[in-house]
Design an enzyme around this catalytic site. Structure first.
Site, short mmCIF file in Angstrom:
data_model
loop_
_atom_site.label_atom_id
_atom_site.label_comp_id
_atom_site.label_asym_id
_atom_site.label_seq_id
_atom_site.Cartn_x
_atom_site.Cartn_y
_atom_site.Cartn_z
N LYS A 48 20.15 -70.75 -26.52
CA LYS A 48 19.11 -70.14 -27.34
C LYS A 48 17.76 -70.53 -26.74
O LYS A 48 17.49 -71.70 -26.48
CB LYS A 48 19.22 -70.68 -28.76
CG LYS A 48 18.02 -70.35 -29.64
CD LYS A 48 18.26 -70.84 -31.04
CE LYS A 48 17.01 -70.78 -31.87
NZ LYS A 48 17.27 -71.14 -33.27
C1 R5P Z 1 14.55 -75.02 -33.92
O1 R5P Z 1 14.90 -75.82 -33.09
C2 R5P Z 1 15.53 -74.39 -34.76
O2 R5P Z 1 16.74 -74.31 -34.05
C3 R5P Z 1 15.22 -73.01 -35.33
O3 R5P Z 1 16.43 -72.54 -35.77
C4 R5P Z 1 14.60 -72.07 -34.35
O4 R5P Z 1 13.28 -72.41 -34.10
C5 R5P Z 1 14.75 -70.57 -34.71
O5 R5P Z 1 14.08 -70.22 -35.78
P1 R5P Z 1 12.75 -69.35 -35.72
O6 R5P Z 1 13.20 -67.92 -35.52
O7 R5P Z 1 12.13 -69.58 -37.05
O8 R5P Z 1 11.93 -69.83 -34.58
#
Ligand code: R5P
Length: 275
Positions: free
Chosen positions: A181
């Site tokens: 991710k």
């Molecule tokens: C951060 O490390 C977390 O894994 C969140 O899940 C990530 O930032 C994704 O969420 P957002 O779309 O709010 O950035």
């Protein structure tokens, strides 16, 4: 006998991954709700069960910690879970990159996780520790055919450009992550092209809805297998319709203008029903 370049994975690993990435489209809309592990009660997730309950049915997978799963998500009919298993830091702590593994693989299995997720902080003070966390987690998880998703977390001063993100994603894949991710950026095709495992894109800070749909569409066009989106869904004034608009772009290549129009119309319909 495996063809050259074919990934060697166990049946269990493939099966778990196919619960996250829909086989019919090869794409996924993951709902990220793990923010509290270092941010505490994030806006929109103050009472997690209230926010998550109505949106969850539209997600292909939920990314959450065990604490939120146990307390705030019904086990009946929940989407597959990508369990966040790293932490030990906080937004006000001395160093964000100082993370460890918080949750055992046995607990992940007890929670019927489809995958486990953790962050790596490349270029940060605890880079080595987090990369070794990833390596150890892959060693553990592979014993039970549980895929590992590596999150390329970015330190406060790190630039999110293609060169840096390609470095992070490639390192994660080389250490054995089955999915990565990361953030979308200019030149994202290069990041995807040099990472041999599927990439999902984080949403980041709340954007106007049309911009968030554009980000989604750009990520898919550039080769991501989907999004792992949090704030741009649960901080929307209509999270249920927002996640469906994101899903239309991800799974059905619906153009942004059309997905945005669908969202506006659904909102109008909802408000007229309230009157
Ligand atoms: C951060 O490390 C977390 O894994 C969140 O899940 C990530 O930032 C994704 O969420 P957002 O779309 O709010 O950035």
């Amino acid at each position: 006998m495996k063809a050259e370049g074919e990934v060697v994975m166990s049946w269990g690993l493939f099966n778990r991954l196919s619960r996250i990435i829909r086989p019919e489209t090869g794409k996924t809309v993951m709902l990220a709700i793990d923010h509290g592990y270092f941010l505490g009660p994030t806006t929109g997730l103050e009472v997690p069960s209230k926010t998550i309950g109505p949106i969850a049915p539209y997600a292909d997978a939920l990314m959450a910690t065990r604490g939120i799963l146990r307390t705030s998500i019904s086990p009946y009919g929940s989407p597959p879970v990508v369990l966040r298993v790293s932490g030990g830091n906080s937004i006000i702590g001395e160093e964000l990159s100082n993370e460890g593994i918080t949750t055992s693989i046995e607990d992940a299995l007890r929670l019927n996780a489809a995958a486990v997720a953790m962050s790596i902080y490349v270029g940060s003070p605890y880079e080595h520790q987090t990369l070794m966390n990833l390596s150890s987690l892959v060693n553990e998880a592979e014993r039970y055919s549980v895929p590992v998703l590596a999150v390329t977390a970015v330190g406060r001063d790190m630039k999110r450009d293609a060169r840096y993100l390609a470095l992070c994603c490639r390192i994660a894949a080389e250490l054995g992550a089955h999915m990565v991710k990361t953030y979308h950026c200019e030149g994202f095709e290069e990041v995807v092209g040099s990472c041999p495992v599927p990439i999902v894109v984080a949403g980041g800070k709340k954007l106007p809805e049309k911009k968030a749909l554009e980000l989604t569409s750009d990520a898919i066009k550039d080769g991501a297998v989907g999004v792992d989106m949090g704030r741009n869904i649960f901080q929307s004034d209509d999270p249920v319709n927002m996640i469906q608009a994101v899903g239309a772009v991800v799974h059905h290549n619906v153009p942004v203008a059309e997905a945005y129009k669908m969202l506006q119309e659904a909102k109008k319909q909802k408000s007229s029903e309230k009157k």
